[in-house]
Design a protein around this motif. Structure first.
Motif, mmCIF file in Angstrom:
data_model
loop_
_atom_site.group_PDB
_atom_site.id
_atom_site.type_symbol
_atom_site.label_atom_id
_atom_site.label_comp_id
_atom_site.label_asym_id
_atom_site.label_seq_id
_atom_site.Cartn_x
_atom_site.Cartn_y
_atom_site.Cartn_z
ATOM 1 N N GLY A 181 0.844 -1.188 0.000
ATOM 2 C CA GLY A 181 0.000 0.000 0.000
ATOM 3 C C GLY A 181 0.874 1.230 0.000
ATOM 4 O O GLY A 181 0.669 2.181 -0.759
ATOM 5 N N LEU A 213 -13.920 -1.417 -12.562
ATOM 6 C CA LEU A 213 -13.997 -0.197 -11.752
ATOM 7 C C LEU A 213 -12.633 0.245 -11.235
ATOM 8 O O LEU A 213 -12.347 1.434 -11.147
ATOM 9 C CB LEU A 213 -14.937 -0.445 -10.559
ATOM 10 N N GLN A 225 -8.062 -3.248 3.678
ATOM 11 C CA GLN A 225 -8.668 -2.619 2.514
ATOM 12 C C GLN A 225 -7.958 -3.077 1.229
ATOM 13 O O GLN A 225 -6.855 -3.605 1.272
ATOM 14 C CB GLN A 225 -8.567 -1.079 2.625
ATOM 15 N N MET A 226 -8.618 -2.835 0.119
ATOM 16 C CA MET A 226 -8.031 -3.168 -1.172
ATOM 17 C C MET A 226 -6.761 -2.352 -1.400
ATOM 18 O O MET A 226 -6.748 -1.158 -1.122
ATOM 19 C CB MET A 226 -9.042 -2.870 -2.273
ATOM 20 N N ALA A 227 -5.732 -3.016 -1.908
ATOM 21 C CA ALA A 227 -4.492 -2.324 -2.273
ATOM 22 C C ALA A 227 -4.377 -2.352 -3.796
ATOM 23 O O ALA A 227 -5.106 -3.086 -4.453
ATOM 24 C CB ALA A 227 -3.298 -3.018 -1.623
ATOM 25 N N ALA A 231 0.889 2.533 -3.837
ATOM 26 C CA ALA A 231 -0.257 3.433 -3.954
ATOM 27 C C ALA A 231 0.216 4.854 -3.708
ATOM 28 O O ALA A 231 0.678 5.547 -4.607
ATOM 29 C CB ALA A 231 -1.356 3.035 -2.970
ATOM 30 N N ILE A 232 0.196 5.236 -2.442
ATOM 31 C CA ILE A 232 0.471 6.632 -2.107
ATOM 32 C C ILE A 232 1.913 7.029 -2.415
ATOM 33 O O ILE A 232 2.205 8.186 -2.661
ATOM 34 C CB ILE A 232 0.102 6.883 -0.619
ATOM 35 N N TYR A 258 -3.935 -3.832 2.378
ATOM 36 C CA TYR A 258 -3.549 -2.893 3.431
ATOM 37 C C TYR A 258 -3.713 -3.634 4.762
ATOM 38 O O TYR A 258 -4.828 -3.794 5.244
ATOM 39 C CB TYR A 258 -4.461 -1.675 3.436
ATOM 40 N N THR A 308 -11.955 -5.162 2.442
ATOM 41 C CA THR A 308 -13.047 -4.427 3.078
ATOM 42 C C THR A 308 -13.550 -3.266 2.219
ATOM 43 O O THR A 308 -14.678 -2.828 2.385
ATOM 44 C CB THR A 308 -12.640 -3.883 4.464
ATOM 45 N N THR A 309 -12.720 -2.764 1.299
ATOM 46 C CA THR A 309 -13.231 -1.745 0.381
ATOM 47 C C THR A 309 -13.465 -2.311 -1.019
ATOM 48 O O THR A 309 -13.720 -1.562 -1.963
ATOM 49 C CB THR A 309 -12.289 -0.527 0.294
ATOM 50 N N SER A 310 -13.371 -3.610 -1.149
ATOM 51 C CA SER A 310 -13.869 -4.280 -2.364
ATOM 52 C C SER A 310 -14.693 -5.466 -1.878
ATOM 53 O O SER A 310 -14.343 -6.618 -2.093
ATOM 54 C CB SER A 310 -12.735 -4.712 -3.297
ATOM 55 N N PRO A 311 -15.813 -5.144 -1.176
ATOM 56 C CA PRO A 311 -16.562 -6.205 -0.485
ATOM 57 C C PRO A 311 -17.167 -7.224 -1.442
ATOM 58 O O PRO A 311 -17.489 -8.333 -1.024
ATOM 59 C CB PRO A 311 -17.655 -5.436 0.263
ATOM 60 N N TYR A 312 -17.317 -6.839 -2.707
ATOM 61 C CA TYR A 312 -17.869 -7.790 -3.671
ATOM 62 C C TYR A 312 -16.784 -8.420 -4.518
ATOM 63 O O TYR A 312 -17.050 -9.035 -5.533
ATOM 64 C CB TYR A 312 -18.910 -7.079 -4.552
#
Ligand code: TPP
Ligand code: SF4
Ligand code: MG
Lengths: 177, 248, 352
Positions: free
Chosen positions: B95, B153, B131-133, B99-100, B125, B143-147
């Protein structure tokens, strides 16, 4: 006003127990607040949460002197024993907590929760056993409200666990009498 | 070379805060062992990033600067420019690095910054709770790509080490994994090579290490290693990606 | 009555945003606000919205700028270090008059600090935060219900004033669960003739904060300043508790104000006449209720979870008329009502 502090290992369902209590209180139109611990605090060590149940507006979002401590294991018992309010209650999982000396000025209720859970066939319901003991000792909410809350909180595919949970709660309630 | 089995002096003997089965601990130890074997602890500066490993300064028994999320390569640049004789390495998660910190890591490679990058890729992460990295695999749940990660996307997993290897300033890039004694030894060799390149004045190098996060993957430690090899590794094949200069 | 549901502060903010018509969220993970993006990742797609995790907070805030310029209701959320990174973009949005809602769930700083709730970003929030002479409308909820209400209103306010609005919460508010009543979904979003997009029947629109001609930029600043004056006139919000007969007045906002309330109840039980003024809008700051109460008040006490930032605004409000003290705990330590009570007693004793 009940200020409950629930503490144990992360996997022992402490958060679920707290949520159920808050939910049940809300059903009874009480003022409620659920305060979880979070973040790396929960990694490895102890997890804990607090629940406030009250007939009046709840101000401070913090429980520093709980009226009741539910300790699921020794580390959490050691950590929070001293914080309990004078004449408060400590409910401990005596299957894991074997320490004999316990502070004065509190009522101590020993519940062999792990053993009871094992007897009932599922060690993951330790939290439900202790929940039963808590309700028996404090009457903070009604068992009916707990069962109704459980049904709403547990996802439908886990509703097959409801009878077992009920059994665990009832087993503990009988114990106290 | 791999005979060190006693506790390295380059580590502080305190309990890890990492979850049971987390590979960060093993990688810390490899880094520490290499530094001890090369006898360069007294001139090593580690740069901690932000992720589960951000408290590595509690464990490494040498100088460490804690940087901000994603900015470790920039901080390493500053330290290295002041102390060109020191071993300066960053220790970054996916992450943080992919990412950042994309700009900082790419431009450090572009500048041929003489630093080593230990890049721990667990496809998620870890510290913030799963969360999605950018490295999260297609369809993988976070947790931020629950599906499941939807590539329509959110695009596709990023191949950072390949991208870094493209830069002329990068002299060595290898991807390894932590799954067995053999792969652990291989990882250690790669770390050593990267550090030796740096100490002989060569350019930027990166060792990407495929890792696990049993906690946020929701798996037992052994299960997570298997999942890593069967899934992460198919997308991120291990092996040398770039090796410009031979190490003697 | 019965349609109350139990929600975490962070989730309640997320749900309130959806109900307010927000359909776009751009953010980056950071504790203790992760439940906001996680909730929206799950629920925005169900209402045809878009949740997108950016590669950094910097990127996230510029995605927000794009969405806002395109006329949508857009939100981002973060916690202290991430909000610092967003400051450049927030300044651009203030300059471009692009409405949006920014949630800051504050934690202990400076630097990476710690993830426990704190209030060290008051100055940053209320003084603009980034470069340039601008202000945010900043709302500071104290309960989960208030977080719902204020988030719901924040989108209307942002659109009304074409200005970024900040919800200033803390880790405590974001993590606790309380029963809430949710408002009805807002189905009537305002037209935004200034927004970019399909432009068949209108002259072109430009959303920009770039004004290379200084006299033009001066006019922009004057226009913004006049708008801030409007906000100051219309949007001051505050609450008070037992101030009618108070001899000592505590100033406190957000979670700290709840602790203050508990301490005040204790003090009152001992016959000490303390009251509370709780700013709900921290910018614009409610100076008037403080001024009004000066004659009866012996001292003011600013109670914040930092070394004292709002105390500046309290002092600006009352001038040198009365002493203004501060009490607080730092770095994510939650002050207890008992501590504050002790401080009150100490000050009362000194005042006599
Ligand atoms: C500016 C900023 N944004 C967000 C965060 C929160 N944060 C802390 S660690 C982290 C991600 C860590 O993931 P990774 O780098 O993959 O390391 P891992 O924990 O998986 O080892 C994030 C987003 C932060 N500390 N600072
Ligand atoms: S959360 Fe994942 S990466 Fe972090 S310590 Fe635990 S297992 Fe390791
Ligand atoms: Mg990672």
């Amino acid at each position: 006003m009940h200020e409950l502090l629930l503490a144990g290992f992360g996997g022992q369902g402490v958060m679920l127990m707290g949520k159920i209590l808050a939910y049940a209180g809300m059903k009874e139109k009480k003022q409620v607040m659920f305060i979880p611990s979070y973040g790396s605090e929960m990694r490895g060590g102890t997890a804990n949460c607090s629940v406030i149940l009250s007939d009046e507006e709840i101000d401070a979002p913090v429980v520093s002197k709980p009226t009741v401590l539910v300790a699921m294991n020794t580390p959490s018992f050691d950590k929070f024993e001293a914080s309990v309010k004078e004449n408060g209650i400590i409910i401990l999982n005596s299957s894991l907590i074997t320490r004999e000396e316990i502070r004065e000025n509190v009522k101590v209720i020993k519940v062999p929760a792990s053993d009871i859970a094992k007897e009932l066939g599922n060690e993951r319901i330790i939290n439900m056993v202790l929940l039963g003991a808590l309700v028996a000792a404090t009457n903070c909410v009604k068992v009916d409200s707990i069962m109704a809350s459980l049904k709403e909180i547990l996802p439908p595919h886990r509703h097959d666990l409801l009878p077992l949970n009920q059994k665990a709660i009832e087993a503990a309630m009988k114990l106290d009498k | 070379m791999n005979k060190v089995s006693s506790f390295p002096k380059t580590l502080v003997d305190v309990p890890w805060h990492y979850c049971p089965g987390c590979t960060h601990g093993i990688i810390h130890r490899l880094v520490a062992e290499v530094i001890e074997e090369m006898e360069i602890a007294s001139k090593t500066v580690g740069i901690a990033s932000v992720g589960c490993s951000c408290f590595c300064y509690d464990y490494f028994n040498f100088d460490v600067v804690a940087s901000a999320h994603g900015r470790a390569p920039a901080t390493a640049t500053g330290v290295k420019r002041v102390h060109p004789d020191c071993l300066v390495f960053t220790y970054q998660g996916d992450g943080d690095l992919a990412a950042i910190g994309t700009a900082e890591i790419i431009h450090s490679a572009v500048r041929g910054e003489k630093i080593s990058v230990i890049f721990v890729n667990n496809g998620i992460y870890g510290m913030t709770g799963g969360q999605m990295a950018p490295t999260t695999l297609p369809e993988m749940k976070a947790t931020t790509s629950p599906y499941g990660r939807n590539t329509a996307l959110t695009g596709y997993p990023i191949k950072m080490t390949e991208m870094l290897a493209l830069q002329d300033g990068c002299v060595y890039a290898e991807r390894t994994k932590i799954s067995s004694v053999a792969t652990i030894n291989k990882t250690k060799k790669a770390i050593r090579k990267s550090f030796e390149l740096q100490m002989t004045g060569k350019g930027f190098s990166v060792v990407e290490i495929l890792s696990t996060c049993p906690t946020n993957w929701g798996m037992e430690p052994l299960e997570s290693i298997k999942w890593m090899e069967e899934n992460l590794e198919t997308y991120y094949p291990v092996g040398v990606i770039k090796d410009e200069k031979e190490v003697k | 009555m019965t349609n109350k549901i139990l929600m975490k502060g962070s989730e309640a903010i997320a749900e309130a945003a959806i109900l307010s018509g927000c359909r776009y969220f751009f953010g980056y993970p950071i504790t203790p606000q992760n439940e906001i993006p996680e909730y929206l990742a799950k629920h925005l797609p169900k209402v045809g919205g878009t949740f997108l995790q950016a590669e950094s907070e910097i990127s996230a805030i510029y995605m927000v700028l794009g969405g806002a310029a395109a006329g949508a209701r857009v939100m981002t959320s973060s916690s202290s270090p991430g909000i610092s990174l967003k400051q450049e973009g927030i300044s651009y949005m203030a300059g471009a008059e692009a409405p949006c809602v920014i949630v800051n769930i504050m934690r202990g700083g400076p630097g990476l600090g710690a993830i426990q709730g704190a209030q060290p970003d008051y100055w940053q929030a209320t003084r603009g935060g980034g470069h340039g002479d601008y202000r945010l409308l900043v709302l500071a909820p104290a309960t989960v219900q208030e977080a719902v209400n204020l988030t719901y209103q924040a989108f209307d306010l942002a659109d009304k004033y074409r200005n970024p609005v900040m919800i200033l919460g803390d880790g405590i508010l974001a993590q606790i669960m309380e029963p809430v009543e949710l408002p009805e979904a807002n189905m009537q979003l305002p037209e935004k003739a200034w927004a970019v997009g399909k432009n068949e029947n209108r002259p072109r629109n430009i959303v920009s904060s770039s004004y290379p001609k200084v006299y033009e930029l001066e006019q922009v600043n004057i226009r913004l300043h006049e708008r801030y004056a409007q906000i100051k006139k219309n949007e001051v919000r505050w609450d008070s508790y037992l101030t009618e007969d108070a001899e000592y007045v505590i100033a406190s906002y957000g979670s700290a104000a709840r602790i203050a309330k508990a301490a005040i109840k204790m003090a009152r039980a001992e016959g000490i006449k303390v009251g509370l003024i709780r700013p709900i809008s921290v910018w614009p700051f409610p100076a008037e209720p403080f001024q009004r109460i000066i004659p009866q008040t012996k001292f003011f006490l600013s109670f914040e979870m930092c070394t004292g930032q709002m105390i500046d605004d309290v002092r600006l409000a009352i001038g040198n008329e009365r002493p203004v003290y501060h009490y607080g705990r730092l770095g994510g330590v939650i002050p207890l009502p008992e501590e504050l009570l002790a401080k009150i007693k100490e000050l009362v004793k000194e005042a006599k």
